[in-house]
Write an enzyme that holds these catalytic residues in place. Structure first.
Site, PDB file in Angstrom:
ATOM      1  N   TYR A  43      29.222  37.614 -24.290  1.00 11.66           N
ATOM      2  CA  TYR A  43      28.540  36.310 -24.334  1.00 11.66           C
ATOM      3  C   TYR A  43      27.121  36.504 -24.870  1.00 11.66           C
ATOM      4  O   TYR A  43      26.689  35.821 -25.801  1.00 11.66           O
ATOM      5  CB  TYR A  43      28.509  35.688 -22.940  1.00 11.66           C
ATOM      6  CG  TYR A  43      27.574  34.509 -22.836  1.00 11.66           C
ATOM      7  CD1 TYR A  43      27.880  33.313 -23.473  1.00 11.66           C
ATOM      8  CD2 TYR A  43      26.377  34.588 -22.117  1.00 11.66           C
ATOM      9  CE1 TYR A  43      27.025  32.222 -23.399  1.00 11.66           C
ATOM     10  CE2 TYR A  43      25.516  33.510 -22.041  1.00 11.66           C
ATOM     11  CZ  TYR A  43      25.839  32.330 -22.682  1.00 11.66           C
ATOM     12  OH  TYR A  43      24.987  31.262 -22.611  1.00 11.66           O
TER      13      TYR A  43
HETATM   14  O1  LIG Z   1      20.615  32.283 -18.024  1.00  9.13           O
HETATM   15  C1  LIG Z   1      21.570  32.437 -18.758  1.00  9.13           C
HETATM   16  O2  LIG Z   1      21.400  32.795 -19.885  1.00  9.13           O
HETATM   17  C2  LIG Z   1      22.968  32.239 -18.272  1.00  9.13           C
HETATM   18  O3  LIG Z   1      22.927  31.703 -16.952  1.00  9.13           O
HETATM   19  C3  LIG Z   1      24.171  31.615 -16.341  1.00  9.13           C
HETATM   20  O4  LIG Z   1      24.662  32.923 -16.120  1.00  9.13           O
HETATM   21  P1  LIG Z   1      24.360  33.620 -14.743  1.00  9.13           P
HETATM   22  O5  LIG Z   1      22.906  33.814 -14.542  1.00  9.13           O
HETATM   23  O6  LIG Z   1      25.223  34.808 -14.663  1.00  9.13           O
HETATM   24  O7  LIG Z   1      24.787  32.474 -13.698  1.00  9.13           O
HETATM   25  P2  LIG Z   1      25.919  32.436 -12.588  1.00  9.13           P
HETATM   26  O8  LIG Z   1      27.235  32.699 -13.179  1.00  9.13           O
HETATM   27  O9  LIG Z   1      25.745  31.172 -11.860  1.00  9.13           O
HETATM   28  O10 LIG Z   1      25.540  33.663 -11.638  1.00  9.13           O
HETATM   29  C4  LIG Z   1      24.317  33.656 -10.911  1.00  9.13           C
HETATM   30  C5  LIG Z   1      24.234  34.871 -10.056  1.00  9.13           C
HETATM   31  O11 LIG Z   1      25.237  34.808  -9.057  1.00  9.13           O
HETATM   32  C6  LIG Z   1      25.984  36.028  -9.035  1.00  9.13           C
HETATM   33  N1  LIG Z   1      27.380  35.725  -8.655  1.00  9.13           N
HETATM   34  C7  LIG Z   1      28.165  34.989  -9.462  1.00  9.13           C
HETATM   35  C8  LIG Z   1      29.448  34.684  -9.098  1.00  9.13           C
HETATM   36  C9  LIG Z   1      29.945  35.167  -7.883  1.00  9.13           C
HETATM   37  O12 LIG Z   1      31.116  34.933  -7.498  1.00  9.13           O
HETATM   38  N2  LIG Z   1      29.128  35.915  -7.096  1.00  9.13           N
HETATM   39  C10 LIG Z   1      27.852  36.195  -7.455  1.00  9.13           C
HETATM   40  O13 LIG Z   1      27.134  36.896  -6.689  1.00  9.13           O
HETATM   41  C11 LIG Z   1      25.859  36.578 -10.433  1.00  9.13           C
HETATM   42  O14 LIG Z   1      26.029  37.972 -10.382  1.00  9.13           O
HETATM   43  C12 LIG Z   1      24.443  36.170 -10.796  1.00  9.13           C
HETATM   44  O15 LIG Z   1      23.555  37.124 -10.317  1.00  9.13           O
HETATM   45  C13 LIG Z   1      25.141  30.809 -17.173  1.00  9.13           C
HETATM   46  O16 LIG Z   1      26.435  30.864 -16.621  1.00  9.13           O
HETATM   47  C14 LIG Z   1      25.164  31.247 -18.615  1.00  9.13           C
HETATM   48  O17 LIG Z   1      25.961  30.361 -19.357  1.00  9.13           O
HETATM   49  C15 LIG Z   1      23.745  31.265 -19.116  1.00  9.13           C
HETATM   50  O18 LIG Z   1      23.655  31.589 -20.434  1.00  9.13           O
END
Ligand SMILES: O=C(O)[C@H]1O[C@H](OP(=O)(O)OP(=O)(O)OC[C@H]2O[C@@H](n3ccc(=O)[nH]c3=O)[C@H](O)[C@@H]2O)[C@H](O)[C@@H](O)[C@@H]1O
Length: 433
Positions: free
Chosen positions: A242
């Site tokens: 991504y």
């Molecule tokens: O800032 C960005 O650029 C990105 O932000 C998000 O990505 P992410 O930060 O990974 O957001 P989440 O999927 O909501 O995850 C947030 C946090 O929760 C954690 N998480 C996620 C899912 C889960 O089941 N458990 C968990 O601890 C992830 O590791 C991460 O640290 C968006 O999903 C992306 O599309 C975007 O581009």
């Protein structure tokens, strides 16, 4: 009874009877009869082929006309109406991904201040399309029309630029999600690379060329460890496909800026959240699970360190998007040719105060008044990064960008929306705090 075909093209020699006469004559007649039969057959085949081909082309255009979701006088009228500007010096903006989270909010904000907005979305089923349809209904009620189509559809894009002289394109259509890239890598290439190029081709050819503001991602910082992340930091070590496609997008948009004079602004969003958000994101899926009494998985980094995100509230991001449009300079090209140097910018749109994932869960628990069942798991090698933290100095200076909503306040608004939209009855086994 002879068939119609047989009546028109007799094939039995008996029907060309020699009525007496000489051998030569007979010979001549036989020869003539067989030549004319062949001739008639050839004529028949040509006519058959021609009618088949014209039927085919009728079916092709007919299929497009009857089964496609675009085209026709009524459709063009809807596009034109939606693009109409209702303020002095207003914009007409094509918003791709308009049925998406950020896209729907930005579309509404632009429409409310009097800009013309035409939405564009393929309504794919990466997450529940009914939520996208509900956002569409909301936009429709504010007279924003969403064209149903894919950014890979060059004909549709050309048609839209034909109908409307868009001043700006807000390109938010993308395959989002960091971890899903391991399941469906090609969808990222399809939307974030091929789709982007198709869109840029349409923009470069359009007359006038629009200025483009588009969604990059904080994930481009990848394994960068200098905090907070600045736009000038290294972005050549993406941790997920991504992120790699978003980084590619930054390179691709740069070439269109350089070669064709397209004005480009790339926005690196930092984990945007809020009402009408994306169900695949952690704060959203956690809310659902917590209310259903289901366990949630909280990832942890090296040495069991908590993961952290610079969660950014949707209204702050919308302000950054609108300010980007307001400060974007015009593209300089015309007729598909560059006429002078054009603006190229990249901004972080973050919150500048990272919060750990367990803290985020704690805030949700308080707002939902339900305790989460947490399972901690070491972060799998699935593209995640341990933390994000934006330096927003550049956006503050150039865009006047100033985020004002902290996670506590923003999640309160999200929970309020979630409960109003889905209701409390998400499950029966909730454990009240
Ligand atoms: O800032 C960005 O650029 C990105 O932000 C998000 O990505 P992410 O930060 O990974 O957001 P989440 O999927 O909501 O995850 C947030 C946090 O929760 C954690 N998480 C996620 C899912 C889960 O089941 N458990 C968990 O601890 C992830 O590791 C991460 O640290 C968006 O999903 C992306 O599309 C975007 O581009």
């Amino acid at each position: 009874m002879p068939s119609l075909e047989e009546e028109l093209f007799p094939s039995t020699p008996g029907k060309f009877k020699d009525k007496g006469g000489h051998g030569m004559n007979r010979q001549f007649h036989r020869c003539f009869a067989s030549t004319s039969t062949m001739f008639l057959w050839a004529l028949f085949l040509i006519a058959l082929t021609a009618s088949y081909l014209s039927f085919q082309s009728f079916m092709d255009s007919g299929t497009r006309y009857f089964s496609s979701t675009w085209g026709g006088i009524h459709w063009e009228k809807q596009v034109r109406n939606s693009a109409q500007i209702h303020r002095p010096n207003g914009f007409s903006v094509l918003v791709t991904g308009a049925a998406g989270f950020v896209g729907s909010h930005v579309s509404l904000a632009l429409k409310k201040r009097g800009d013309g907005v035409v939405g564009f979305d393929n309504f794919n089923n990466y997450y529940d399309p009914s939520l996208k349809k509900a956002r569409k209904a909301l936009l429709n009620s504010h007279n924003v029309f969403i064209v149903e189509g894919d950014v890979n559809d060059a004909k549709l894009l050309a048609k839209l630029f034909d109908i409307v002289a868009f001043t700006h394109v807000m390109h938010l259509a993308a395959q989002a999600g960091v971890r899903y890239a391991m399941e469906n890598p090609h969808s990222y290439v399809h939307s974030n690379i091929a789709g982007l190029v198709t869109l840029l081709e349409a923009c470069k050819t359009a007359d006038p060329q629009p200025a483009i503001v588009w969604a990059s991602s904080s994930s481009v910082y990848g394994l960068n460890e200098d905090v907070p992340f600045s736009e000038s930091d290294r972005t050549d070590r993406p941790a997920s496909l991504y992120a790699a496609t978003k980084k590619s997008g930054e390179a691709i948009t740069h070439t269109y800026n350089h070669i064709y004079g397209l004005s480009i602004t790339g926005l690196r969003f930092f984990t945007v959240y809020g009402p009408w958000g994306r169900p695949d994101m952690a704060y959203f899926s956690f809310t659902k699970s917590i209310l259903q009494g289901k366990p949630i998985t909280v990832y942890r980094g090296k040495n069991r360190a908590d993961l952290a995100r610079d969660f950014t509230y949707i209204d702050d991001v919308v302000k950054g998007c609108v300010a980007s449009l307001d400060t974007a300079k015009k593209s300089t090209g015309s007729g598909g040719k560059k006429r002078g140097p054009a603006q190229y910018r990249i901004f972080n749109l973050g919150n500048t105060s990272p919060v750990t994932v367990p803290m985020m869960v704690g805030i949700l628990e308080r707002h939902l008044k339900v305790k989460a069942k947490k399972n901690f798991l070491d972060m799998p090698g699935n593209g995640d990064v341990p933390f994000t933290h934006a330096n927003i100095t550049f956006a503050r200076r150039e865009l006047g960008y100033k985020p004002t909503t902290d996670l506590q306040t923003g999640l309160k608004k999200f929970v309020k929306w979630y409960l109003a939209y889905y209701g409390y009855n998400q499950g029966s086994k909730s454990v009240k705090l």
